[in-house]
Design an enzyme around this catalytic site. Structure first.
Site, PDB file in Angstrom:
ATOM      1  N   MET A  17      36.167 -30.503  16.307  1.00  0.00           N
ATOM      2  CA  MET A  17      37.542 -29.749  16.427  1.00  0.00           C
ATOM      3  C   MET A  17      37.117 -28.324  16.897  1.00  0.00           C
ATOM      4  SD  MET A  17      38.835 -30.726  12.527  1.00  0.00           S
ATOM      5  CE  MET A  17      40.410 -29.938  12.927  1.00  0.00           C
ATOM      6  N   SER A  18      37.565 -28.080  18.036  1.00  0.00           N
ATOM      7  CA  SER A  18      36.836 -26.871  18.707  1.00  0.00           C
ATOM      8  C   SER A  18      37.777 -25.658  18.201  1.00  0.00           C
ATOM      9  CB  SER A  18      37.490 -27.102  20.286  1.00  0.00           C
ATOM     10  OG  SER A  18      38.824 -26.856  20.374  1.00  0.00           O
ATOM     11  N   GLY A  19      38.845 -25.750  17.463  1.00  0.00           N
ATOM     12  CA  GLY A  19      39.755 -24.873  17.095  1.00  0.00           C
ATOM     13  C   GLY A  19      41.178 -24.575  17.937  1.00  0.00           C
ATOM     14  N   GLY A  20      41.302 -25.435  18.663  1.00  0.00           N
ATOM     15  CA  GLY A  20      42.509 -25.367  19.613  1.00  0.00           C
ATOM     16  C   GLY A  20      43.382 -26.454  19.035  1.00  0.00           C
ATOM     17  N   LEU A  42      31.410 -27.164  16.489  1.00  0.00           N
ATOM     18  CA  LEU A  42      30.026 -27.157  17.104  1.00  0.00           C
ATOM     19  C   LEU A  42      29.937 -25.418  17.492  1.00  0.00           C
ATOM     20  CD1 LEU A  42      30.104 -30.046  19.700  1.00  0.00           C
ATOM     21  CD2 LEU A  42      29.471 -29.900  17.331  1.00  0.00           C
ATOM     22  N   CYS A 111      28.811 -30.778  29.347  1.00  0.00           N
ATOM     23  CA  CYS A 111      29.025 -30.692  27.993  1.00  0.00           C
ATOM     24  C   CYS A 111      29.513 -31.773  27.307  1.00  0.00           C
ATOM     25  CB  CYS A 111      29.906 -29.615  27.506  1.00  0.00           C
ATOM     26  SG  CYS A 111      30.327 -29.215  25.669  1.00  0.00           S
ATOM     27  N   GLY A 135      40.027 -34.255  21.580  1.00  0.00           N
ATOM     28  CA  GLY A 135      41.340 -34.011  21.727  1.00  0.00           C
ATOM     29  C   GLY A 135      41.774 -34.174  23.165  1.00  0.00           C
ATOM     30  N   CYS A 210      33.250 -21.018  28.388  1.00  0.00           N
ATOM     31  CA  CYS A 210      33.391 -20.519  27.295  1.00  0.00           C
ATOM     32  C   CYS A 210      32.266 -19.644  27.021  1.00  0.00           C
ATOM     33  CB  CYS A 210      33.336 -21.795  26.205  1.00  0.00           C
ATOM     34  SG  CYS A 210      31.647 -22.641  26.353  1.00  0.00           S
TER      35      CYS A 210
END
Length: 376
Positions: A17-20, A42, A111, A135, A210
């Protein structure tokens, strides 16, 4: 032959879960499908404040908080895993080294290969998880014989299979992409997130690198590699100007050349070649960017390696189109010939081969053959 998009039995799933919004909806769909889902964010920087801020949806402190809130709404356990050392070594340092060598890397692809489906997957399997869920917009198709294939997303406008072309059989066997068979607009994904009560529904997408906080790639490289004045020359070797580091240029670049002398024909000039050995950048006309063939190294196959020459379509950039090619393995390298010349191909980029919607595999471009005489 009948195909099914996923394995039927419930799985223990680790959702990255990247936060997006995409990864949050993917985790929610995996949980809704009956899987036992745990969310993980992460931490990829020893100093997260140095990464991009402003709700970019990737690697910041704000992103980890957004991911945690999404996990709470979904009702799944959530953890933050520190992979900063691996990320620095396998992605950031690789990125810098590639530019220093005159090549143009894709850090998102690296990545996926080294972090999300290597370091993260290895740790997940060691803890008893069956799969890693992300995602990404792509599909894993399971054949009747149990073999798995990576295919483009149902919606080509959102397809991200290019950056997943580095995944091998083992990694595909433990990958879930719940958004891959979705034929919806991004607005509909956001609407779904809102219906599910996910606060990231209106969060902007992340498009930039990023680990470059201000988006200034050239400045980032200059801080890491130092400034080193060199010459900008034309195809004949005549000096046209100077630069502060060959690493700051990419093949096909037009802007930022700062050449005071116009071309004899008055047309724009583009970067044709980057030589880190003598710190020289060669520029010339757009026509000199046309490439008829290339050699790529370090091939990775999403299944069995092809035997003999074959006809495929190829994608050369994350958001690029397809072009028809013939390709075969020669002495461990991938030799590719284009049906029609393509423009602006840079060493260091990935070439991903497709058979219809199926991803055959990928390799890193090492050398190109110009369609016209000039710089190779």
């Amino acid at each position: 032959m009948t195909e099914t998009p996923q394995r039927p039995r419930p799985l223990r799933v680790l959702a990255a879960m990247s936060g997006g919004v995409d990864s949050a909806v993917a985790a929610a769909r995996a949980a809704e499908a009956g899987h036992d889902v745990t969310g993980v964010h992460l931490a990829l920087s020893a100093n997260p404040q140095s990464f991009r801020t402003g709700a970019r949806g990737c690697c910041t402190i704000e992103d980890s908080r957004d991911a945690r809130r999404a996990a709470d709404v979904i009702g799944i356990p959530f953890y933050v895993w520190d992979l900063a050392d691996r990320f620095r070594e396998d992605v950031v340092e690789d990125f810098v080294a590639e530019y220093e060598a005159g090549r143009t890397p894709n850090p998102c692809l690296r990545c996926n290969e080294k972090i999300k489906f290597a370091a993260l997957l290895d740790k997940a399997l060691a803890l008893g998880f069956d799969a890693v869920c992300t995602g990404h917009y792509a599909q894993v198709i399971v054949r009747e014989d149990g073999t798995r294939e990576l295919h483009r997303a149902s919606d080509m406008a959102k397809d991200q299979s290019y950056v997943l072309g580095v995944l091998d059989d083992r990694q595909l066997a433990h990958a879930l992409f719940p958004l891959g068979d979705t034929v919806t607009t991004k607005d509909e994904i956001r609407a779904e997130a809102e219906r599910r009560g996910l606060a990231v529904a209106k969060k902007p997408d992340s498009h930039d690198i990023c680990f470059i906080a201000d988006g200034d790639t050239q400045g980032f490289l200059a801080n890491r590699l130092g400034r080193s004045e060199g010459d900008i020359v034309d195809e004949s070797g005549a000096k046209l100007g100077t630069h502060e580091g060959a690493y700051g240029f990419t093949i096909g670049q037009r802007k930022g050349l700062r050449i005071g002398t116009p071309a004899p024909d008055g047309k724009p000039r583009y970067v044709l070649d980057i030589s880190p050995v003598d710190n020289t950048v060669t520029v010339g006309p757009a026509s000199a960017l046309d490439v008829s063939a290339l050699t790529a190294v370090k091939p990775r196959w999403c299944g069995a390696a092809p035997t003999g020459p074959g006809t495929y379509t190829a994608q050369l950039r994350a958001h690029g189109g397809e072009t028809e090619v013939t390709a075969e393995i020669v002495d461990g390298s991938l030799e590719v010939t284009f049906a029609e010349p393509v423009r602006g191909v840079a060493p260091g980029q990935a070439i991903v081969l497709y058979d219809g919607t199926r991803v055959v595999g990928s390799a890193t471009i090492a050398a190109t053959t110009r369609a016209t005489a000039g710089v190779a």
